[in-house]
Design a protein around this motif. Structure first.
Motif, PDB file in Angstrom:
ATOM      1  N   UNK A  56       2.216  -2.079  20.248  1.00 42.24           N
ATOM      2  CA  UNK A  56       2.678  -2.415  18.899  1.00 42.24           C
ATOM      3  C   UNK A  56       2.845  -1.183  18.020  1.00 42.24           C
ATOM      4  N   UNK A  57       2.163  -0.083  18.366  1.00 39.22           N
ATOM      5  CA  UNK A  57       2.185   1.106  17.527  1.00 39.22           C
ATOM      6  C   UNK A  57       3.567   1.739  17.451  1.00 39.22           C
ATOM      7  N   UNK A  58       4.302   1.734  18.577  1.00 36.18           N
ATOM      8  CA  UNK A  58       5.571   2.455  18.635  1.00 36.18           C
ATOM      9  C   UNK A  58       6.560   1.960  17.588  1.00 36.18           C
ATOM     10  N   UNK A  99      11.361   5.789  18.338  1.00 30.33           N
ATOM     11  CA  UNK A  99      10.421   6.546  19.165  1.00 30.33           C
ATOM     12  C   UNK A  99      10.197   5.802  20.474  1.00 30.33           C
ATOM     13  N   UNK A 100      10.222   6.535  21.559  1.00 28.73           N
ATOM     14  CA  UNK A 100      10.038   5.903  22.867  1.00 28.73           C
ATOM     15  C   UNK A 100       8.560   5.717  23.190  1.00 28.73           C
ATOM     16  N   UNK A 101       8.268   4.570  23.775  1.00 31.03           N
ATOM     17  CA  UNK A 101       6.963   4.340  24.373  1.00 31.03           C
ATOM     18  C   UNK A 101       7.163   4.372  25.883  1.00 31.03           C
ATOM     19  N   UNK A 139       8.966  13.121  25.492  1.00 26.66           N
ATOM     20  CA  UNK A 139       8.982  14.183  24.481  1.00 26.66           C
ATOM     21  C   UNK A 139       9.278  13.601  23.105  1.00 26.66           C
ATOM     22  N   UNK A 140       8.423  13.931  22.129  1.00 26.17           N
ATOM     23  CA  UNK A 140       8.510  13.443  20.750  1.00 26.17           C
ATOM     24  C   UNK A 140       8.263  11.935  20.665  1.00 26.17           C
ATOM     25  N   UNK A 183       3.970  15.099  23.490  1.00 28.96           N
ATOM     26  CA  UNK A 183       3.885  13.652  23.355  1.00 28.96           C
ATOM     27  C   UNK A 183       2.504  13.274  22.844  1.00 28.96           C
ATOM     28  N   UNK A 184       2.424  12.068  22.310  1.00 24.74           N
ATOM     29  CA  UNK A 184       1.146  11.506  21.901  1.00 24.74           C
ATOM     30  C   UNK A 184       0.592  10.736  23.093  1.00 24.74           C
TER      31      UNK A 184
END
Length: 702
Positions: A56-58, A99-101, A139-140, A183-184
Motif C-alpha cells: 500500500x505504501x507505493x 514509483x515502482x514497487x 532504481x528510485x 532503492x528503498x
C-alpha cells in the motif's frame, strides 16, 4: 492522485490510521521521507498485515520524472546520472510515472536480479544486448523482499553490494554494463522461519516488530475492514480516498522539509550518547538514528530535532543492532533510553563545537560505503569465535540472552542438596529428575559434513551440484538443478552438427547450461539423551554447550534443524525441523533432565522424523547428531531393543555423528559401541570444539 484499487489503502490499516502512527506505519513513512535511512525490516508472525502495508505504501509516494524509453529510470534533472540507454539528446521527452514497487522473489536467479544477455536479440539478430534485471527496475523506487530471511546467500550478497554502493556492475556473456540502483529496501519476515545474516540485518535502517492486536475491539475492526474490502474493493478504496490523498501530501511536504531541518550539535551529541549507552557496533547506528530523527522532525512539521524525535528514532533504529549472536532477541530498554536522553530538550542553536561546524546535517549525505563516506562495515561477525570457556566457567555464570519464547526453569544450582542423587560412577552429584541446566558460552565447533555430493539448496555445509560455485562442466537444460547459459558450450554443440552454407545455426537442442559444484545446506537433526545418566550438572552443562555451539554453526551454514529428546519412558519431537535455530536454542535451554534412558525410543523417533522429511524434500540430505552416553535403561530388554533400533537407523543410510556424553574416571565405552553399530563417527563431547581438536592433534604430533 490516482489510486490503486488492487492494493489495500494504507490509511485503512488499523494502526496506520491513528495519530501518532504505530511503529509499522511510522517506519515505512519515515523511510519514504528520507530514503537515505536505509530501508525497513518488518518482523512478525503471519497474518499481521506486513505485506499489505508495504504494497500500500507505493501508491502514496510522489511520481518520478524519467526520460521516455529509459529502462533505467535515471533522473533527467541530475546530469551526474548516466543511463546505459543514453545519452539522451536535448529535447528528449520527459514523462512522469508512478514509483515502482519491485518484488524480489526468494527463488529468483542471479540473472533475473542483475540482468543478463538478451537471448532473442543474440539468437535472431546476432547482437549482444543487455536485458535489465530487477535491481535496474527498482532504481528510485521500492524493492520489496517477502520472507527475506529465506533469501539465498548469493542473492543476499548482490543486495549487500547494491545497497552499499548504489550501483550495479554486470560483467558477463561478452558485455559490460554499470547502472545506478538506489532503492528503498523493505523486507518482511517471520522469525520462526529463521534469522537474517548479520550483514544484511545491519543494512536495514529501521526494524519493526509487529503482532496481532490483543484488544478484541481492534481485532473486530481489522476483520470488518478486510471483509468490506474483499466485498467491494473499488468502493472501499474510494471511501479512503481523501485520507490517502492527505497522507500522500504530508509525505511530499515532509520530503521537502527534511532538507531544512536542523540537527544541532547538542542533539547529535545526545544521539552519540544513546548509541554508546546501548553498545551498538560501528557507527552506522549513529548515522541512521540521526537521519531518522531528521525525518521524524520533518514528518511532525518541525525544522529542528527535539528529544521526542531522537527517542522515536532510537526505538526504530537500534533494537536489531544490539544483538551479539543469532540467539539474542532484538529489543531495547526504554528506561535506560529515557535516562540517557534526560528531561531537557537539546538547544536548537549551539555555538560552533571545537574542531567542527554546527551546520545543519544534510539528510542527503552519502551512506556508508558510498563515495565520500567511510564504510563502517567490517568483516562478518562470527559469534562462534567467542573464547572457548564452555568447559571451565563456574556453575553460576549467566547464560547468553535468549529470545522472547525463552521460558527457563530454575537452575539445578538452586535445588537443595538433599534432592540430589549421586552419579553411578561417583564423579558428580546429579540434579533431581526434571530439573534444568543451562549451557555456557558457545564455541567454534568442528565442521561435520555429509559425505558424497548432493543437490540440495544452497548452503555452506556439504558438497553439492547446484547453481553456485566453480563451473565444472555443462549439460542440456532440465537434467540438473539448472543454471546460467554456458555460451561457449552452446556454440560448440551447434558447431558439432553438420551445416550448409558455412553458417552455424542454433537450435533448442544445442543449449547448454553451466554445471557448478558448490555447497548445500542440510537437515541437522539432534537426538538428545536427557535421562538421569546424562543429568550430572557438569556433564549436562557441557553437552548443552556443545549442542548450542553446533546450533550456532547450523545457523551460519543455513541449515534446517530439528530436536528429538528422550527421557523417562518415551521420546518426543521437541522441535519439528525448522530454519529458526534460535527457537531450537530456547527449547534446548529449557530442556529438563532426569529419569531412565529409553534409547530405542529416541532412535526410532529420529528415524520417523528422517523418513517424513525425506518424503517432503528428497534433495535435502540429513545429518543425524545423536548425543548420548550409550546407556539404555528403559526397561526389560532395553539393550536388545536399542541395538535393533540402531540397526534400523543404520539401514536408512543417513550420515550420523555420535557425540559421547560420558565423562569421569570410569567409562564404559557404550557410546563408541553404538557408533560402530550405526556406522557413525564417534566424537567425545570434549572434542566437539575445533580448538580442543586442534590441541589434541598438536599433542599427538609432539
Amino acid at each position: 492522485m490516482p489510486l490503486r484499487p488492487s492494493h489495500y489503502p494504507f490509511s485503512a490499516i488499523v494502526g496506520c490510521d491513528t495519530e501518532p502512527m504505530d511503529d509499522l506505519g511510522l517506519a515505512l513513512v519515515l523511510a519514504s521521507v528520507s530514503p537515505e535511512i536505509g530501508g525497513v525490516l518488518v518482523r512478525g508472525e503471519k497474518g499481521t498485515a506486513k505485506s499489505t502495508a508495504v504494497r500500500a505504501l507505493a501508491s502514496l509516494l510522489p511520481p518520478v520524472e524519467v526520460h521516455r524509453g529509459d529502462r533505467f529510470s535515471v533522473d533527467p534533472a541530475d546530469p551526474a546520472q548516466e543511463s546505459p540507454d543514453g545519452p539522451f539528446p536535448p529535447g528528449t521527452a520527459v514523462e512522469s510515472r508512478p514509483v515502482r514497487l519491485v518484488e524480489l522473489p526468494v527463488g529468483a536467479t542471479e540473472d533475473r536480479v542483475l540482468g543478463s544477455l538478451h537471448l532473442e536479440q543474440a539468437l535472431t539478430h546476432g547482437q549482444v544486448a543487455y536485458e535489465p534485471g530487477l535491481l535496474a527496475r527498482s532504481h528510485r523506487g521500492l524493492l520489496y523482499v517477502d520472507e527475506v530471511n529465506l533469501l539465498h546467500d548469493h542473492l543476499v550478497d548482490l543486495l549487500l553490494d547494491a545497497a552499499a554502493t548504489g550501483r550495479v556492475t554486470v560483467e558477463r556473456d561478452g558485455f559490460s554494463v554499470e547502472h545506478a540502483a538506489r532503492f528503498l529496501l523493505i523486507g518482511t519476515m517471520n522469525p520462526e522461519e529463521g534469522e537474517l545474516r548479520p550483514q544484511l540485518l545491519d543494512r536495514f535502517g529501521l526494524t519493526v516488530e509487529v503482532s496481532a492486536p490483543s484488544d478484541p475491539a481492534a481485532r473486530v475492526e481489522v476483520v470488518r475492514r478486510r471483509m468490506a474490502y474483499d466485498s467491494d474493493a473499488a468502493a472501499f478504496t474510494q471511501r479512503y480516498g481523501p485520507a490517502e490523498k492527505a497522507l500522500a501530501e504530508r509525505i511530499a511536504a515532509a520530503r521537502d522539509t527534511v532538507r531544512r531541518v536542523r540537527l544541532s550539535h547538542a542533539a547529535l551529541l545526545k544521539i552519540a550518547q544513546v548509541c554508546a549507552a546501548f553498545e551498538v557496533d560501528g557507527l552506522r547506528a549513529d548515522i541512521v538514528t540521526a537521519r531518522t530523527a531528521l525525518a521524524h522532525a520533518a514528518w511532525e512539521g518541525r525544522t529542528s530535532v527535539t528529544r521526542a524525535d531522537i527517542r522515536r528514532a532510537a526505538l526504530l533504529a537500534l533494537p536489531h543492532r544490539r544483538r551479539r549472536n543469532p540467539f539474542d532477541a532484538p529489543g531495547i530498554d526504554e528506561e535506560l533510553l529515557d535516562r540517557v536522553l534526560g528531561d531537557e530538550e537539546p538547544p536548537p542553536d549551539d555555538p560552533e563545537p571545537p574542531g567542527g561546524s554546527d551546520d545543519p546535517v544534510d539528510s542527503g549525505d552519502p551512506a556508508p560505503g558510498e563515495d565520500g563516506a567511510p564504510d563502517t562495515d567490517g568483516p562478518e561477525e562470527d559469534p562462534s569465535q567467542a573464547p572457548n570457556t564452555g568447559h571451565d566457567e563456574p556453575e553460576t555464570s549467566p547464560a547468553p540472552p535468549r529470545g522472547p519464547e525463552d521460558s527457563r526453569e530454575p537452575e539445578a544450582a538452586q535445588e537443595p542438596e538433599e534432592s540430589r542423587e549421586v552419579e553411578a560412577d561417583g564423579t558428580a552429584p546429579r540434579p533431581a529428575a526434571g530439573t534444568t541446566v543451562r549451557a555456557s558460552t558457545p564455541y567454534r565447533p568442528r565442521a561435520f559434513t555429509v559425505r558424497g555430493t548432493g543437490a540440495g539448496a544452497d548452503g555452506r555445509r556439504s558438497r553439492a551440484i547446484g547453481t553456485r560455485g566453480r563451473r565444472i562442466g555443462a549439460e542440456p537444460p532440465g537434467r540438473g538443478p539448472g543454471g546460467s547459459l554456458h555460451l561457449g558450450e552452446t556454440v560448440k554443440a551447434a558447431a558439432s552438427r553438420p551445416h550448409t552454407g558455412g553458417r552455424v545455426g542454433l537450435l533448442p537442442r544445442d543449449l547448454r547450461v553451466a554445471v557448478r559444484e558448490g555447497q548445500e545446506s542440510n537437515l541437522v537433526l539432534f537426538c538428545v539423551d536427557a535421562s538421569g545418566s546424562m543429568a550430572a550438572r557438569k556433564r549436562m552443562g557441557e553437552v548443552k554447550t556443545a549442542i548450542l555451539s553446533l546450533l550456532l554453526d547450523a545457523y551460519r551454514r543455513r541449515d534446517k534443524v530439528g530436536l528429538v529428546t528422550f527421557r523417562g519412558t518415551r521420546a518426543e519431537l521437541v522441535l519439528p525441523p525448522t530454519r529458526s535455530v534460535d527457537t531450537a536454542a530456547a527449547r534446548l535451554d529449557a530442556l529438563p533432565a532426569g529419569g531412565r534412558t529409553p534409547l530405542a525410543e529416541g532412535l526410532l523417533e529420529a528415524a520417523r522424523v528422517l523418513r517424513r522429511e525425506r518424503l517432503r524434500d528428497p534433495r535435502q540430505r540429513p545429518l543425524l547428531v545423536l548425543v548420548t552416553d550409550g546407556r539404555a535403561t528403559g526397561g526389560r530388554g532395553s539393550v536388545g531393543r536399542s541395538l535393533e533400533a540402531a540397526d534400523h537407523v543404520a539401514g536408512l543410510g543417513v550420515a550420523t555423528v555420535v557425540v559421547d556424553g560420558e565423562s569421569g574416571p570410569l567409562r564404559l565405552g557404550l557410546a563408541a559401541d553404538l557408533a560402530r553399530r550405526l556406522g557413525a563417527e564417534h566424537i567425545p563431547v570434549s572434542e566437539v570444539s575445533a580448538d580442543a581438536l586442534g590441541d589434541a592433534v598438536r599433542e599427538r604430533a609432539a
